[in-house]
Scaffold this motif. Structure first.
Motif, PDB file in Angstrom:
ATOM      1  N   UNK A  25       0.881  -1.216  -0.006  1.00 29.52           N
ATOM      2  CA  UNK A  25      -0.089   0.169  -0.033  1.00 29.52           C
ATOM      3  C   UNK A  25       0.948   1.337   0.013  1.00 29.52           C
ATOM      4  N   UNK A  26       0.184   2.458  -0.519  1.00 25.98           N
ATOM      5  CA  UNK A  26       1.090   3.644  -0.295  1.00 25.98           C
ATOM      6  C   UNK A  26       0.694   4.500   0.731  1.00 25.98           C
ATOM      7  N   UNK A  27      -0.464   4.323   1.441  1.00 25.36           N
ATOM      8  CA  UNK A  27      -1.156   5.097   2.403  1.00 25.36           C
ATOM      9  C   UNK A  27       0.019   5.212   3.487  1.00 25.36           C
ATOM     10  N   UNK A  28       0.164   6.665   4.135  1.00 25.02           N
ATOM     11  CA  UNK A  28       1.241   6.799   4.932  1.00 25.02           C
ATOM     12  C   UNK A  28       0.644   6.438   6.343  1.00 25.02           C
ATOM     13  N   UNK A  29      -0.588   6.469   6.644  1.00 25.30           N
ATOM     14  CA  UNK A  29      -0.985   6.042   8.093  1.00 25.30           C
ATOM     15  C   UNK A  29      -1.874   5.094   8.049  1.00 25.30           C
ATOM     16  N   UNK A  30      -1.611   3.796   8.523  1.00 29.52           N
ATOM     17  CA  UNK A  30      -2.478   2.642   8.221  1.00 29.52           C
ATOM     18  C   UNK A  30      -3.846   2.745   9.071  1.00 29.52           C
ATOM     19  N   UNK A  31      -3.817   3.608   9.913  1.00 33.79           N
ATOM     20  CA  UNK A  31      -5.194   3.902  10.769  1.00 33.79           C
ATOM     21  C   UNK A  31      -5.956   4.854  10.040  1.00 33.79           C
ATOM     22  N   UNK A  32      -5.706   5.215   8.994  1.00 35.70           N
ATOM     23  CA  UNK A  32      -6.557   6.447   8.380  1.00 35.70           C
ATOM     24  C   UNK A  32      -7.627   5.672   7.421  1.00 35.70           C
ATOM     25  N   UNK A  33      -8.429   6.678   7.223  1.00 34.36           N
ATOM     26  CA  UNK A  33      -9.671   6.352   6.218  1.00 34.36           C
ATOM     27  C   UNK A  33      -8.905   6.079   4.695  1.00 34.36           C
ATOM     28  N   UNK A  34      -7.900   6.907   4.396  1.00 32.64           N
ATOM     29  CA  UNK A  34      -7.238   6.761   3.064  1.00 32.64           C
ATOM     30  C   UNK A  34      -6.797   5.380   3.007  1.00 32.64           C
ATOM     31  N   UNK A  35      -6.273   4.687   4.041  1.00 31.87           N
ATOM     32  CA  UNK A  35      -5.616   3.359   4.125  1.00 31.87           C
ATOM     33  C   UNK A  35      -6.770   2.443   3.730  1.00 31.87           C
ATOM     34  N   UNK A  36      -7.731   2.505   4.281  1.00 33.91           N
ATOM     35  CA  UNK A  36      -9.132   1.540   4.279  1.00 33.91           C
ATOM     36  C   UNK A  36      -9.542   1.796   2.949  1.00 33.91           C
ATOM     37  N   UNK A  37      -9.657   3.016   2.162  1.00 33.52           N
ATOM     38  CA  UNK A  37     -10.241   3.290   1.032  1.00 33.52           C
ATOM     39  C   UNK A  37      -9.167   2.743  -0.232  1.00 33.52           C
ATOM     40  N   UNK A  38      -7.905   2.939   0.084  1.00 32.03           N
ATOM     41  CA  UNK A  38      -7.021   2.241  -0.939  1.00 32.03           C
ATOM     42  C   UNK A  38      -6.861   0.821  -0.699  1.00 32.03           C
ATOM     43  N   UNK A  39      -6.951   0.066   0.077  1.00 35.11           N
ATOM     44  CA  UNK A  39      -7.311  -1.318   0.312  1.00 35.11           C
ATOM     45  C   UNK A  39      -8.530  -1.746  -0.510  1.00 35.11           C
ATOM     46  N   UNK A  40      -9.492  -1.140  -0.255  1.00 28.69           N
ATOM     47  CA  UNK A  40     -10.845  -1.443  -0.753  1.00 28.69           C
ATOM     48  C   UNK A  40     -10.600  -1.252  -2.218  1.00 28.69           C
ATOM     49  N   UNK A  41     -10.104  -0.147  -2.756  1.00 31.38           N
ATOM     50  CA  UNK A  41     -10.060   0.102  -4.044  1.00 31.38           C
ATOM     51  C   UNK A  41      -9.161  -0.890  -4.757  1.00 31.38           C
ATOM     52  N   UNK A  42      -8.045  -1.310  -4.178  1.00 38.49           N
ATOM     53  CA  UNK A  42      -7.110  -2.267  -4.759  1.00 38.49           C
ATOM     54  C   UNK A  42      -7.786  -3.369  -4.915  1.00 38.49           C
ATOM     55  N   UNK A  43      -8.299  -3.857  -3.965  1.00 41.25           N
ATOM     56  CA  UNK A  43      -9.217  -5.271  -3.799  1.00 41.25           C
ATOM     57  C   UNK A  43     -10.202  -5.418  -4.748  1.00 41.25           C
ATOM     58  N   UNK A  44     -10.991  -4.347  -4.836  1.00 35.37           N
ATOM     59  CA  UNK A  44     -12.077  -4.383  -5.831  1.00 35.37           C
ATOM     60  C   UNK A  44     -11.741  -4.444  -7.192  1.00 35.37           C
ATOM     61  N   UNK A  45     -10.565  -3.663  -7.432  1.00 36.37           N
ATOM     62  CA  UNK A  45     -10.061  -3.784  -9.007  1.00 36.37           C
ATOM     63  C   UNK A  45      -9.394  -5.285  -9.319  1.00 36.37           C
ATOM     64  N   UNK A  46      -8.868  -5.779  -8.328  1.00 32.54           N
ATOM     65  CA  UNK A  46      -8.429  -7.044  -8.466  1.00 32.54           C
ATOM     66  C   UNK A  46      -9.251  -8.258  -8.472  1.00 32.54           C
TER      67      UNK A  46
END
Length: 162
Positions: free
Chosen positions: A78-99
């Motif tokens: 992941x690229x998110x700086x803070x794994x506790x952030x909403x940005x991290x959750x969004x990135x994980x969800x978007x990445x997994x959605x696409x895959x």
């Protein structure tokens, strides 16, 4: 007489080693070290497994053609700086959605309760050791109680040798 001793010795060795599935299930894998493939939540992959916040960190590698509870379809960073952030959750969800969409695009007869989940490190010691590892996996939820993961009997990833 020699042939029967050899045969008996081979049978004894195979018995001692166990079946390939039992042998594969004997050693657990830490959840952030999972690779693309199939895993059981416990040593009884043919039975449903109850999801809890304590039993997911060790999974057992198994063949995707044998019963299993989880199928890892993506592993990356992941690229998110803070794994506790909403940005991290969004990135994980978007990445997994696409895959997931890429993986399931041509699949037929998918279970109605097929879903996916993802893992990434807890901040602190896990993040320090594993970085920003992201693991995406499929599971089939029990329609009567989504806290249970049903046993999967086939792979959702099509393998093409062409």
């Amino acid at each position: 007489m020699r042939k029967s001793k050899t045969f008996t010795a081979v049978l004894a060795l195979l018995f001692a080693l166990g079946s390939p599935t039992a042998h594969a299930l004997s050693k657990g894998t830490f959840y952030l070290e999972l690779k693309i493939g199939c895993y059981s939540a416990n040593k009884a992959p043919a039975k449903a497994s109850k999801w809890s916040d304590k039993n997911y960190k060790t999974l057992y590698s198994t063949s995707c053609t044998s019963p299993h509870h989880y199928e890892v379809f993506y592993a990356g960073k992941m690229k998110a700086k803070d794994l506790n952030s909403e940005a991290a959750k969004k990135e994980a969800g978007t990445t997994c959605d696409g895959s997931a969409i890429d993986t399931l695009m041509t699949q037929k007869d998918l279970p109605k309760t097929l879903t996916y989940g993802y893992f990434y490190p807890d901040p602190g010691a896990e993040e320090k050791k594993y970085g920003k590892q992201l693991i995406c996996f499929f599971r089939v939820a029990d329609p009567k109680d989504d806290q249970f993961t049903l046993s999967i009997k086939r792979s959702f990833r099509e393998v093409s040798y062409v």
